[in-house]
Enzyme design. Structure first.
Site, mmCIF file in Angstrom:
data_model
loop_
_atom_site.group_PDB
_atom_site.id
_atom_site.type_symbol
_atom_site.label_atom_id
_atom_site.label_comp_id
_atom_site.label_asym_id
_atom_site.label_seq_id
_atom_site.Cartn_x
_atom_site.Cartn_y
_atom_site.Cartn_z
ATOM 1 N N GLY A 1 0.810 -1.223 0.000
ATOM 2 C CA GLY A 1 0.000 0.000 0.000
ATOM 3 C C GLY A 1 0.839 1.268 0.000
ATOM 4 O O GLY A 1 0.638 2.173 -0.816
ATOM 5 N N VAL B 1 7.054 7.949 12.647
ATOM 6 C CA VAL B 1 6.148 8.456 13.687
ATOM 7 C C VAL B 1 5.162 9.419 13.026
ATOM 8 O O VAL B 1 5.569 10.419 12.451
ATOM 9 C CB VAL B 1 6.904 9.208 14.811
ATOM 10 C CG1 VAL B 1 5.918 9.694 15.875
ATOM 11 C CG2 VAL B 1 7.973 8.332 15.437
ATOM 12 N N ALA C 1 3.161 9.054 10.356
ATOM 13 C CA ALA C 1 2.989 8.991 8.900
ATOM 14 C C ALA C 1 3.518 10.273 8.249
ATOM 15 O O ALA C 1 4.692 10.590 8.380
ATOM 16 C CB ALA C 1 1.527 8.717 8.557
ATOM 17 N N GLU D 1 -4.447 -4.014 12.437
ATOM 18 C CA GLU D 1 -3.685 -5.058 11.750
ATOM 19 C C GLU D 1 -4.617 -6.260 11.564
ATOM 20 O O GLU D 1 -5.649 -6.363 12.242
ATOM 21 C CB GLU D 1 -2.482 -5.475 12.601
ATOM 22 C CG GLU D 1 -1.429 -4.377 12.794
ATOM 23 C CD GLU D 1 -0.722 -4.008 11.505
ATOM 24 O OE1 GLU D 1 -0.554 -4.887 10.626
ATOM 25 O OE2 GLU D 1 -0.342 -2.831 11.361
ATOM 26 N N ASP E 1 3.391 -0.959 19.093
ATOM 27 C CA ASP E 1 3.539 0.000 17.997
ATOM 28 C C ASP E 1 3.746 1.407 18.541
ATOM 29 O O ASP E 1 4.633 2.144 18.092
ATOM 30 C CB ASP E 1 2.305 -0.050 17.090
ATOM 31 C CG ASP E 1 2.369 0.995 15.986
ATOM 32 O OD1 ASP E 1 3.227 0.859 15.104
ATOM 33 O OD2 ASP E 1 1.561 1.941 16.015
ATOM 34 N N LYS F 1 7.238 4.070 18.601
ATOM 35 C CA LYS F 1 7.242 5.493 18.231
ATOM 36 C C LYS F 1 7.776 6.359 19.366
ATOM 37 O O LYS F 1 8.540 7.303 19.145
ATOM 38 C CB LYS F 1 5.830 5.923 17.830
ATOM 39 C CG LYS F 1 5.334 5.230 16.569
ATOM 40 C CD LYS F 1 3.849 5.486 16.316
ATOM 41 C CE LYS F 1 3.365 4.713 15.099
ATOM 42 N NZ LYS F 1 1.924 4.856 14.872
#
Length: 372
Positions: free
Chosen positions: A19, A157, A159, A219, A230, A234
């Site tokens: 993606g 971190v 996007a 997910e 996750d 970050k």
């Protein structure tokens, strides 16, 4: 004359064409078209695209058509080279090389130091290498210095949000970051905005997890979001950039939302099937917060003076910016000496292929400028 400029080739290699990778290839194609052939001395050439099973490479280092790469990969039946051979191929290019890693592969991230030492620059949204043990973090940046290469990872971190670049600028200009706090997961943002919206309501926790999964916010196995790792990764990255020597994402308190009784589930499907049996635990948290006029959110925080980093559930007044988030937005508050009691706030979409790829493309532009 402008049209007599000697073109400087910069070769681009892309690993990961899912993606984010497909969105990046589209943005890269647009970037290449925007470079004025009359005034720019840069000639970008995509020479490699690689997935976990297939690859397309330009053996003579001519530019591949980025718009056709996904189809070329689908149709490719060429031998799949070992990664060491790929590194040798990139090292032999007649110019500067930028490797774009759009995967979340830790093994690939562990190879960053030797790639950077060879003078190959890296841009990536892969947070694994930058949040693994601190020895790998140190090796990545020292190898870039040694190889005269560059490494950028804005999208690890938030996007496409300018989180890392903002923190770097605060630190490099001499501001003192005292606290970083926020919602760092689009999945957890969506989940808790639905579970306990400001003003009341919201469904049972298991129902909201299922809704988030059905909409593609989690997910494939929601436990990978609910375990908090996750967000911990970050936080590890930001804490290190703020000057804290955090050993790993498991070296500070991370609250998992996976009920103890379900930690042994053999599959995500089994977990989802049994989760409704544990809704009472989350309902109690919701009711307790509501009685205080607050909402529950899943946040991460870094207190730089004390060195305290933590990830988990916190209660916020309805008027707090973190409580007022919508959808799957992220929000990151930077408390610093310059900004005083009113934090510098970055807010917006913190997940999604297009915005993540935007951060990667932005990093590529920064590296191109440095390589000119």
């Amino acid at each position: 004359m402008a049209n007599m400029l000697q073109k400087q080739p910069i070769f681009i290699a892309v690993i990961g064409v899912g993606g984010v990778g497909k969105a990046f290839l589209s943005q890269y194609d647009q970037l290449r078209q925007r470079l004025d052939p009359q005034s720019s001395n840069i000639d970008l050439a995509l020479i490699l695209a690689r997935t976990s099973k297939k690859q397309v490479l330009s053996e003579r280092y001519g530019a591949l058509d980025a718009s056709k790469v996904p189809q070329m990969l689908e149709e490719s039946n060429k031998p799949y080279l070992p990664f060491d051979s790929i590194v040798e191929f990139l090292e032999a290019t007649p110019g500067k090389v930028v490797l774009v890693d759009n995967t979340s592969d830790l093994d690939l991230a562990k190879s960053y130091p030797r790639i950077l030492e060879k003078g190959i620059s890296i841009v990536t949204p892969n947070k694994k290498g930058f949040s693994d043990d601190i020895q790998l973090w140190d090796a990545i940046f020292s190898s870039a210095l040694k190889g005269g290469s560059h490494v950028y990872h804005e999208s690890t971190v938030g996007a496409g949000l300018p989180v890392i670049s903002t923190l770097k600028e605060l630190v490099q200009t001499g501001d003192e970051v005292t606290k970083i706090e926020g919602v760092f997961s689009g999945t957890m943002s969506f989940l808790f905005n639905s579970f306990m919206p400001v003003g009341g309501g919201g469904g049972k926790f298991s129902a909201e997890v299922k809704k988030a999964k059905d909409l593609g916010f989690t997910e494939p196995d929601p436990r990978d979001d609910l375990n908090g790792l996750d967000v911990a990764r970050k936080l590890t990255i930001l804490a290190r950039l703020a000057g804290l020597e955090i050993e790993s994402p498991t070296s500070f308190p991370v609250q998992s939302l996976i009920p103890k009784a379900l930690e042994s589930c053999s599959s995500g499907d089994e977990f989802m099937e049994k989760l409704p049996d544990h809704d009472d635990e989350m309902e109690e948290l919701k009711d307790a917060a509501a009685k205080e006029g607050k909402v529950v959110r899943f946040v991460g925080s870094i207190d730089t003076p004390s060195g305290e980093v933590k990830v988990g559930l916190e209660k916020f007044d309805a008027s707090h910016p973190i409580a007022a988030l919508k959808g799957s937005d992220n929000i990151i508050n930077f408390y610093t000496k310059r900004y005083g009691s009113n934090p510098l706030i970055i807010q917006g979409a913190g997940a999604g292929g297009e915005v993540t790829a935007m951060g990667v493309t932005g990093d590529l532009i920064k590296v191109i400028r440095l390589l000119r």
